[in-house]
Write an enzyme that holds these catalytic residues in place. Sequence first.
Site, PDB file in Angstrom:
ATOM      1  N   SER A   2       4.874   1.709   5.396  1.00 12.18           N
ATOM      2  CA  SER A   2       6.202   1.169   5.083  1.00 12.18           C
ATOM      3  C   SER A   2       6.909   0.672   6.343  1.00 12.18           C
ATOM      4  O   SER A   2       6.627   1.129   7.441  1.00 12.18           O
ATOM      5  CB  SER A   2       7.077   2.249   4.435  1.00 12.18           C
TER       6      SER A   2
HETATM    7  N1  SAH Z   1       3.723   7.084   3.439  1.00 10.16           N
HETATM    8  C1  SAH Z   1       2.745   6.083   3.842  1.00 10.16           C
HETATM    9  C2  SAH Z   1       2.895   4.815   3.024  1.00 10.16           C
HETATM   10  C3  SAH Z   1       1.812   4.789   2.074  1.00 10.16           C
HETATM   11  S1  SAH Z   1       1.666   3.459   0.945  1.00 10.16           S
HETATM   12  C4  SAH Z   1       2.791   5.801   5.315  1.00 10.16           C
HETATM   13  O1  SAH Z   1       3.675   6.304   6.008  1.00 10.16           O
HETATM   14  O2  SAH Z   1       1.902   5.096   5.803  1.00 10.16           O
HETATM   15  C5  SAH Z   1       1.471   4.407  -0.528  1.00 10.16           C
HETATM   16  C6  SAH Z   1       0.273   5.325  -0.580  1.00 10.16           C
HETATM   17  O3  SAH Z   1       0.345   5.999  -1.833  1.00 10.16           O
HETATM   18  C7  SAH Z   1      -1.079   4.613  -0.553  1.00 10.16           C
HETATM   19  O4  SAH Z   1      -1.850   5.149   0.476  1.00 10.16           O
HETATM   20  C8  SAH Z   1      -1.677   4.934  -1.919  1.00 10.16           C
HETATM   21  O5  SAH Z   1      -3.084   5.108  -1.906  1.00 10.16           O
HETATM   22  C9  SAH Z   1      -0.977   6.220  -2.280  1.00 10.16           C
HETATM   23  N2  SAH Z   1      -0.926   6.551  -3.695  1.00 10.16           N
HETATM   24  C10 SAH Z   1      -0.720   5.739  -4.766  1.00 10.16           C
HETATM   25  N3  SAH Z   1      -0.741   6.449  -5.904  1.00 10.16           N
HETATM   26  C11 SAH Z   1      -0.955   7.747  -5.554  1.00 10.16           C
HETATM   27  C12 SAH Z   1      -1.083   8.966  -6.287  1.00 10.16           C
HETATM   28  N4  SAH Z   1      -0.985   9.033  -7.619  1.00 10.16           N
HETATM   29  N5  SAH Z   1      -1.304  10.103  -5.591  1.00 10.16           N
HETATM   30  C13 SAH Z   1      -1.418  10.100  -4.241  1.00 10.16           C
HETATM   31  N6  SAH Z   1      -1.302   8.974  -3.504  1.00 10.16           N
HETATM   32  C14 SAH Z   1      -1.067   7.815  -4.153  1.00 10.16           C
END
Ligand code: SAH
Length: 215
Positions: free
Chosen positions: A61
């Site tokens: 993000s």
């Molecule tokens: N917090 C992260 C941003 C991640 S983007 C950072 O600081 O880099 C969102 C993430 O959520 C992705 O890696 C995706 O694979 C994950 N995601 C999506 N659905 C999910 C679920 N049901 N359970 C766990 N992770 C999930």
Amino acid sequence: MDYAVARRRMVEKHLVKRGINDPRIIDVMGDLPRHKFVEEALQSQAYTDYALPIGEKQTISQPYIVALMTEAAQLKGTEKVLEIGTGSGYQAAVLSRLAEQVYTVERIVVLARRARRILDSIGCNNVHIKVSDGTAGWPEHQPYDVILVTAGAPDVPQEYLAQLAPGGRLIIPVGEYYTQTLRRVTRMPDNSFSSEDLIMCRFVPLIGESGWSSD
Ligand code: SAH
């Protein structure tokens, strides 16, 4: 490239000027090496205010949103936090410096492994990662003082409300597949829930049982 200088500029231009004024968040984001959480080819862009690709069609993000979500969580340092969507691990690293324990769930194993490696390399040893469908939360360690969801959900999964401690805050993007509203839901001491909408935002989808389907 002098990353420390780039980082100071990022904090000034994208956080302070846009109204993030919690000094602890400014200190932590001014100190954490965000460039280590992105691929080498993108490291020079790590301190711009953009979401960047981290592989597997996922993104880290933008700094402003990380700061805003962290601020909305109102951390004092003693909290148990659940993050959904570990991704690069950067948001978890920010939380780890501002709370006591961070539990984070990622559905994609290669991302979870990479995040573990980076978090270990910078000494974030209060971050616990699990690979699974995070729409179920992480029931074993409930209740959480804060649940912070970093992927966009069609609705608020009931599991998160159930795993929130009294007085706890859930920060979650809710809405359409491509655009959402960042919402804070607070569990009041009498166990009712109060909800505020903070800002429009754009997250990758929360995929799982209580989220979007994967196809
Ligand atoms: N917090 C992260 C941003 C991640 S983007 C950072 O600081 O880099 C969102 C993430 O959520 C992705 O890696 C995706 O694979 C994950 N995601 C999506 N659905 C999910 C679920 N049901 N359970 C766990 N992770 C999930």
